[in-house]
Design an enzyme around this catalytic site. Structure first.
Site: not given
Length: 870
Positions: A523, A525-526, A530, A640
C-alpha cells in the site's frame, strides 16, 4: 310471624359464621413483633413490640442469653429495639404457633458491644421452616460491604444496623426460625418481625428478560423470596409507618451511576391504582414522585438513567418496576426501553398507555437468572430509538429487587467473608495483606536493580553492539541514547510514553523488508509506503515507512506512537514497534491478513462479505472506537474513521487503524476540542467543519457514513455519478428517510439478509448522521443497536435454515446475551448505557482469542493515511 323468626335466626347464624370466619382469619393472619433479649414491651413508631422474655402466647424461645447496651447512638426508627439482643452459642429456636399463609419475615441485627463476645468474630446460619436464609453470616462484615458499596457510588452510610427481609408461604400451623452458630463461634439477633401478606403481592407468572414477550413461572408456593433492594425513585425515604406492610423505601440516588442523569418530579394529586386498592404492593407515596431523563444537565437527553446493584450470583431474581405517569395526559408522549443487565426487558414502554391514563399507578415484574460469574445487576431506562424527539424520555417511580431461592436455599456465602472456613481467617487475610505488601516492595526493589544494571550495561557496551542489538527496550530507557543516534522523536514524547513496543534498528527493518523491496509493497498513502515484512522470529508485520516528501510525517509519527502506547484493545491495530534511526520514521504494526473493509466492499479483488460478516465488522469497529472514547480519563477521538482504516485479520476480526490524526478528548470542564479541521472528505462531520470544534460525536458521524458504505458498497464520493448521487451520505439519507434503503443495497446482498435487520441498521445509521452532535447517539448506543441488529439477523438465519423452532431461536439469542452480559460489566460501569458489549480480549463473534502481544496482520495498508481531505 314464624317467617320473621326464621329470617332472624338465619341472620343470627350468618353473623355467627362471619364472626368465626373473621376470628379464624385473624388467627391465621397474626402479626408478631418481638424485641429480642428484652423482658418488657416497647412502643416503636406506633407499634408495640413484646420482649421475648415476656410470656407471649404462641411464642416459645429455646435458648440463648440476653445482652443490653443503652449507650449506643443509632439514628433509626428502630433504635429502641436495638438496645437489647439475644446471644446464642448453641442452637436457638423461635417457634411461632398458630400461623399459616404468606408472611414477611424481617430479622433485625445491630452490632452491640457484647461483653465477652467479639461481634466481629460472630458467625451463624438461619433457617425458617427448612428454608435456609443465611449461612456463615457475619453481621459486621455484611454491614461493611453494604457501606463500602454505597460509598463507591458516591453516597454515605453510617448505620450499624442490618435488616434482612424474606417472604414465604407458611404451609403448616407454625413457623420455626432456627439460629445455628458456627463451631466455636456465636450469633445474635436484635428483633424479629412477622407480618401477614395478602396473596396478591406476588404473582406466579412474570415477564422474562430477553424472552421477547415470554412469561416465566416462578413457582412461588415452593420458593422463598429475599428482598435485596426497595427504593422510592426520585423521592424521599418512606418510613415503615407510612407503609401498610411496614416496609422501608430507601433513596435511589446512592445507587445511580450518575444521579444527575435523572430529574426528580412530583405530583401528589388524584393518584389512584389501576386495579382496586393495591396498597399491599406499594403505598401511593411511591407513585407521587419519579425520575425522568435529564435534558441538558447531563451531556444530552439520550443518556440512560442507570442504577447498579450488588447481588448474589447464581440466583434467580424478580425485578419490580413501579410506574405512574405524572405529567402527560395523552399517549405517545413518553416512550422508552427498559434494560436489565444489558438486555432488553421491554421496548416502546408507554406508561400512560399501559396504565390507561395519567395519575394511575401500576407495577410491572420481570424475571432474570444470573450466571455464577455475575454479582451486579444493572437497571437502565433509555430512549426508544423508534420514537420521535418528543418521545425520547423515560420515567420510573419505584424499584424492588427480589432474590428467589434455589433448592430451598437463599443463603450465599461471600468468598471473602472474614469468618468463612474458620474463625482465624481474618488473621489470615491480614497476614496475606502484609505478605503482599512485602512482596510488592521486593519486586519494586528487584525491578530497580534490573533497570540500574541495564543502564550500566548500556553505558559499558561498544557503540556498534548497541546499534545492532535486537532487544526490547522501554522507551524511557533509550531516550538519551536515541538522540545520540539521530532520533527524530521529540524529547517530551520519548520521556512520557512508557508503554510503547520495541525500538527496531534500521538494519532489522531492512532485513525484514529485503532492503525495502518494491515487490513487498502492500500500500501507499500520504505518510508513505507500507511493506509486508517478516521479523527475525518469523512473525509477519506491516511496516509503514515515511516518505521524505510527506508533509504530515513527523506529527503523525509522534501522534501514532503516543496514542497506541496509551491504548491496547482487541479491536485496535496493535503497534509492535518503531524505528527512528538515520532520520527514518518507520512504524511496525501487526499484519492484517484480510485487508481493509473497503477492499471487500468495492474497488478491490477481495471476496465480498456476507451481511452477517458486515455486521460483525461494524460491531468490531464500534467496539474499538468506544474503547478509545472511554478507555482513559479524557478519551481519544480518532478523527479519521473510514473503511480504509478498518482492517480485518485472518479471522475477519475488525480493527481500527491509523491514529495519526487522533486527538485527546476535551477536559472535564469542556465540551469539545478546538482544533483545525482534519479528516477525510466524505466522512467529515459537518458540525466540526463549520465550528472547528471536535467531539466524540465527530467519530459517530464518520461511522454513520461507514454504515451506509457497508450497505451500498460504493465510494463515499464519486464525481462520475449524477449530481444527486455524488455524496453517499446525502444520497443514502434520502432513501433512508423514505424507509427505502433496500432500494440501493449492494446487489451482492439481494435476498441474503433479514429485512428487519436492515431496517434497524438504517435507523441507527440515520441517527449517526444527524446535523447536530447532541442529536447523535453515543458510540456505546451505536454499538448496542448494532449488536441487536446482528441478533435478529441470526434468529432469521436459523429460521431460514429450516430450524424454525422458537426455542432454538430463543436459545441462540439467550446464549449470545448471556455471553455478552458476562463481558459487559466493566464497560457499563464507565458509561451508564445499556450496550451489549465488552472491551476485553474475548471475541463477540466466536473466534479464537489471541493474546494482545500476538501479531496477526494487514493485507492492504494502502490507505492507512489518505493524503486527500486532510
Amino acid at each position: 310471624m314464624m317467617k320473621v323468626q326464621g329470617m332472624g335466626i338465619l341472620a343470627l347464624l350468618f353473623v355467627i359464621v362471619m364472626s368465626l370466619f373473621v376470628i379464624g382469619r385473624e388467627a391465621e393472619a397474626k402479626t408478631f413483633l418481638v424485641n429480642c433479649g428484652a423482658n418488657a414491651s416497647v412502643n416503636v413508631d406506633g407499634r408495640r413490640w413484646f420482649g421475648d422474655l415476656d410470656p407471649v402466647s404462641n411464642l416459645t424461645v429455646s435458648s440463648g442469653i440476653v445482652a443490653s447496651d443503652y449507650t449506643f447512638n443509632e439514628n433509626s426508627v428502630h433504635s429502641p429495639l436495638y438496645r437489647t439482643a439475644r446471644i446464642f452459642t448453641d442452637n436457638l429456636n423461635y417457634t411461632f404457633k398458630g400461623i399459616q399463609g404468606n408472611y414477611f419475615l424481617r430479622l433485625h441485627f445491630y452490632t452491640l458491644s457484647f461483653q465477652n463476645h467479639n461481634v466481629n468474630q460472630s458467625s451463624f446460619s438461619v433457617e425458617a421452616n427448612g428454608l435456609k436464609l443465611v449461612s456463615e453470616f457475619n453481621v459486621p462484615f455484611e454491614i461493611s460491604l453494604k457501606r463500602l458499596y454505597v460509598q463507591s457510588l458516591g453516597s454515605n452510610s453510617s448505620s450499624f444496623s442490618l435488616i434482612k427481609e424474606y417472604f414465604f408461604d407458611v404451609g403448616t400451623d407454625a413457623l420455626v426460625i432456627e439460629f445455628v452458630p458456627a463451631k466455636g463461634s456465636f450469633g445474635f439477633v436484635s428483633a424479629i418481625e412477622i407480618i401477614p401478606v395478602v396473596d396478591t403481592v406476588f404473582v406466579d407468572s412474570v415477564n422474562k428478560v430477553g424472552g421477547y414477550g415470554a412469561n416465566a413461572s416462578l413457582n412461588l408456593n415452593k420458593r422463598g423470596i429475599e428482598t435485596m433492594y426497595r427504593l422510592n425513585i426520585g423521592g424521599s425515604e418512606i418510613k415503615p409507618s407510612q407503609d401498610e406492610l411496614w416496609r422501608t423505601w430507601g433513596l435511589d440516588s446512592g445507587y445511580m451511576l450518575m444521579a444527575d442523569a435523572g430529574s426528580e418530579i412530583r405530583n401528589r394529586s388524584n393518584i389512584t391504582y389501576t386495579s382496586g386498592n393495591d396498597t399491599s404492593v406499594a403505598p401511593l407515596l411511591v407513585y407521587e414522585s419519579a425520575r425522568t431523563m435529564s435534558n441538558t444537565q447531563v451531556l444530552e437527553k439520550r443518556l440512560n438513567m442507570s442504577w447498579k446493584f450488588q447481588v448474589d450470583p447464581h440466583f434467580d431474581y424478580m425485578i419490580r418496576f413501579h410506574f405512574c405517569e405524572l405529567e402527560f395526559d395523552t399517549a405517545n408522549q413518553r416512550k422508552f426501553r427498559i434494560y436489565i443487565n444489558n438486555r432488553t426487558a421491554a421496548d416502546n414502554f408507554d406508561v400512560f398507555l399501559r396504565a390507561g391514563g395519567k395519575n394511575k399507578a401500576f407495577h410491572q415484574d420481570y424475571f432474570d437468572a444470573l450466571s455464577p460469574k455475575i454479582n451486579t445487576l444493572w437497571i437502565q431506562l433509555g430512549p426508544e430509538i423508534a420514537a420521535g424527539a418528543a418521545g425520547t424520555d423515560a420515567l420510573l417511580n419505584g424499584l424492588e429487587i427480589f432474590k428467589l431461592s434455589q433448592n430451598e436455599n437463599l443463603a450465599y456465602v461471600e468468598t471473602y467473608s472474614p469468618t468463612r472456613g474458620n474463625k482465624n481467617s481474618r488473621s489470615l487475610i491480614l497476614w496475606v495483606g502484609i505478605g503482599s505488601g512485602i512482596a510488592t516492595m521486593a519486586i519494586l526493589a528487584a525491578l530497580f536493580i534490573l533497570i540500574f544494571c541495564f543502564c550500566k550495561r548500556q553505558r559499558d557496551e561498544p557503540g556498534d553492539a548497541k546499534n545492532n542489538s535486537p532487544r526490547w527496550r522501554p522507551l524511557f530507557l533509550v531516550n538519551n541514547t536515541a538522540n545520540a543516534k539521530g532520533s527524530i522523536l521529540n524529547q517530551n514524547l520519548s520521556g512520557s510514553t512508557v508503554r510503547v513496543g520495541r525500538r527496531f534498528t534500521i538494519a532489522e527493518i531492512k532485513s525484514a523488508t529485503n532492503n525495502f523491496d518494491d515487490s513487498l509493497i502492500i500500500g501507499v498513502g500520504g505518510f508513505g509506503k507500507v511493506y509486508k515484512g517478516e521479523i527475525e522470529d518469523g512473525t509477519l508485520v506491516a511496516i509503514k515507512r515515511a516518505s521524505p516528501q510527506s508533509e504530515q510525517g513527523l506529527t503523525e509519527f509522534e501522534t501514532e506512537i503516543e496514542m497506541l502506547s496509551r491504548v491496547r484493545h482487541r479491536h485496535l491495530v496493535s503497534l509492535i514497534g518503531f524505528c527512528d534511526e538515520q532520520k527514518e520514521m518507520i512504524l511496525i504494526y501487526e499484519y492484517m491478513a484480510n485487508g481493509t473493509l473497503r477492499g471487500h466492499l468495492f474497488g478491490g479483488n477481495l471476496p465480498p462479505l456476507s451481511w452477517k460478516q458486515r455486521l460483525e465488522v461494524c460491531i468490531g469497529a464500534a467496539r474499538g472506537l468506544y474503547y478509545l472514547h472511554t478507555g482513559s480519563d479524557r478519551g481519544i477521538i480518532h478523527r479519521d474513521v473510514k473503511t480504509t482504516n478498518i482492517l480485518l485479520d485472518e479471522s475477519f476480526v475488525a480493527k481500527m487503524a491509523d491514529f495519526g490524526l487522533s486527538k485527546t478528548g476535551p477536559a472535564l470542564e469542556h465540551t469539545h476540542v478546538s482544533t483545525a479541521v482534519k479528516g477525510s472528505f466524505g466522512y467529515l462531520d459537518p458540525e466540526y467543519f463549520r465550528r472547528q470544534q471536535l467531539t466524540e460525536k465527530s467519530d459517530v458521524y464518520s461511522l454513520g457514513v461507514v454504515l451506509f458504505e457497508v450497505v451500498c458498497a460504493r465510494p463515499v464520493i464519486n464525481p462520475s455519478l449524477p449530481k444527486d448521487q455524488i455524496n453517499l451520505a446525502e444520497w443514502a439519507m434520502r432513501w433512508q428517510r423514505q424507509r427505502l434503503l433496500e432500494t440501493i443495497i449492494d446487489p451482492q446482498l439481494k435476498g441474503k439478509y433479514y429485512p428487519e435487520s436492515l431496517k434497524k441498521f438504517g435507523e441507527i445509521a440515520e441517527k449517526c448522521l444527524a446535523d447536530e452532535g447532541k442529536s447523535r447517539p453515543t458510540m456505546g448506543e451505536v454499538l448496542w443497536h448494532l449488536e441487536y441488529v446482528l441478533q435478529i439477523h441470526d434468529a432469521w438465519l436459523l429460521t431460514n435454515d429450516g430450524e424454525n423452532s422458537s426455542s432454538q431461536i430463543m436459545g441462540t439469542l439467550g446464549e449470545r446475551e448471556s455471553e455478552e452480559v458476562q463481558e459487559d460489566d466493566d464497560l457499563n460501569e464507565k458509561t451508564g448505557l445499556a450496550p451489549k458489549m465488552k472491551d476485553n480480549e474475548e471475541s463477540d463473534v466466536g473466534e479464537t482469542v489471541k493474546s494482545d502481544a500476538a501479531v496477526v496482520g494487514v493485507e492492504d495498508f494502502s490507505q492507512l493515511v489518505n493524503p486527500q481531505g486532510r
